[in-house]
Design an enzyme around this catalytic site. Structure first.
Site, PDB file in Angstrom:
ATOM      1  CB  ALA A  91      -0.905   0.128   1.205  1.00 53.96           C
ATOM      2  N   GLY A  92       1.993   1.206  -0.777  1.00 51.25           N
ATOM      3  CA  GLY A  92       2.681   2.318  -1.007  1.00 51.25           C
ATOM      4  C   GLY A  92       1.894   3.614  -1.762  1.00 51.25           C
TER       5      GLY A  92
ATOM      6  CG  MET B 179       2.063   3.121  -8.278  1.00 47.45           C
ATOM      7  SD  MET B 179       0.885   4.372  -9.414  1.00 47.45           S
ATOM      8  CE  MET B 179       0.211   3.193 -10.294  1.00 47.45           C
ATOM      9  N   GLY B 180      -0.010   1.494  -4.806  1.00 50.95           N
ATOM     10  CA  GLY B 180      -1.067   0.728  -4.037  1.00 50.95           C
ATOM     11  C   GLY B 180      -2.184   1.499  -3.329  1.00 50.95           C
TER      12      GLY B 180
ATOM     13  CB  ALA C 271       0.656   7.676  -6.730  1.00 51.85           C
TER      14      ALA C 271
ATOM     15  CE  LYS D 143       4.994   1.250 -15.024  1.00 48.91           C
ATOM     16  NZ  LYS D 143       4.146   0.752 -14.085  1.00 48.91           N
TER      17      LYS D 143
ATOM     18  CG  ASN E  66       9.421   2.365 -15.058  1.00 51.86           C
ATOM     19  OD1 ASN E  66       9.379   3.522 -14.602  1.00 51.86           O
ATOM     20  ND2 ASN E  66       8.691   1.625 -15.258  1.00 51.86           N
TER      21      ASN E  66
ATOM     22  CB  SER F  76       9.339   4.163  -7.907  1.00 47.39           C
ATOM     23  OG  SER F  76       9.898   3.434  -9.324  1.00 47.39           O
TER      24      SER F  76
ATOM     25  CD  GLU G 168      10.941  -1.381  -8.458  1.00 53.07           C
ATOM     26  OE1 GLU G 168      10.338  -2.086  -7.967  1.00 53.07           O
ATOM     27  OE2 GLU G 168      10.448  -0.498  -8.873  1.00 53.07           O
TER      28      GLU G 168
END
Length: 310
Positions: A8-9, A11-12, A129, A185, A189, A258, A271
């Site tokens: 739930a960061g 985007m979550g 987000a 995508k 990134n 991110s 990541e």
């Protein structure tokens, strides 16, 4: 449909917020104590293009999950996907569908350790987000989402999930060629995420440099070369234009991607190994090199060490 957002960061939180506002039964799952407790106490606070809102939404720590869900949408960091799924095994019932929307490449092998392949959906989203602090989501810009089933013959399940997400304003569609979108995508990134972290800048600032067109063109060519080995032919001029389109302030040019949020703002490991690093590794496996992706990966890891990222 009973939905869980695993991770739930930024985007979550966005997906959880929009699904909750659309009337869905949605629960957030996240291990970050400050974030969980802030949402429990004050609700999820949202700045949506300058409009402030708050929504009461259930949130659990992974170890608190005791019941199964119809749909689990994964938004963990790539490094945390395996641990999250291991910790929420009770959420993964016999018929639970798992939709993986992580950045990067190669997550199928992880998800398929926990759910049958026929219940696994892959997707690609270009929504953005950020988090302004624990329990405070910052949503801006427009976006879309494409998804498909991994195993042929389960298209109706995927279409049902796409319709549900679309009804929440997430511009979701079923796409039988979503792997193309995932590589597209990932190439975006690969062009901007690591570079903005290294340069400590937002998207628009990088895009305004004289070096940006060269970096973008070369990185896209390396992603395209690896994708071609897997039968996916990227339209390189279109992907370059797609990357360049995000730099405008009218788009998301003021956004910090991110990797910048993780490494520069929060001192966390990144990541990068699932973005540029994945292309560098796969290129070697296919018998060639991806030097731009190799260098970006090495430099990001160097910066992680310099900053003491954990």
């Amino acid at each position: 449909m009973k939905i869980a957002i695993a991770g739930a960061g930024a985007m979550g939180s966005r997906f959880g917020y929009q699904l909750k506002k659309a009337g869905q039964d949605v629960t957030l799952i996240d291990p970050w104590t400050d974030h969980v407790e802030a949402i429990r106490e004050h609700g999820l606070q949202v700045d949506y293009d300058g409009q402030l809102d708050s929504v009461e939404i259930p949130i659990l720590y992974p170890q608190e999950v005791t019941e199964s869900y119809d749909l689990v949408v994964c938004f963990t960091k790539a490094l945390g996907l395996d641990a999250m799924l291991a910790n929420i095994k009770p959420a993964l019932g016999e018929h639970t569908r798992v939709l993986c929307l992580l950045n990067g490449l190669g997550h199928e092998k992880t998800v398929e350790k926990y759910v049958p392949a026929e219940n696994f959906l892959i997707g690609n989203t270009i929504w953005t987000a950020g988090l302004d602090g624990p329990g405070k989501a910052h949503l801006y810009g427009s976006g879309s989402l494409a998804l498909q089933n991994v195993v042929p013959g389960h298209e109706e399940q995927a279409k049902e999930v796409a319709e549900l997400l679309d009804q929440a304003g997430l511009n979701a569609t079923f796409d039988a060629n979503v792997r193309y979108s995932i590589y597209r995508k990932a190439a975006l990134n690969g062009c901007v995420n690591g570079v903005c972290a290294l340069l400590d800048c937002n998207l628009g600032s990088f895009g305004s440099t004289d070096s940006a067109p060269v970096i973008i063109r070369e990185v896209v060519s390396e992603f395209a070369a690896v994708a071609a080995q897997e039968g996916i032919i990227l339209d390189q001029p279109e992907v370059v234009s797609y990357v360049e389109s995000i730099f405008s302030p009218d788009s998301i040019g003021e956004h910090f991607p991110s990797l910048h949020q993780d490494l520069v703002q929060k001192g966390r490991l990144t990541e990068i190994d699932f973005i540029n690093g994945a292309i560098a590794r796969q290129a070697v496996e296919y018998g060639f090199r991806a030097p731009y992706c190799e260098l970006i990966t090495l430099l990001v890891h160097s910066k992680e060490q310099i900053l003491g990222a954990k």
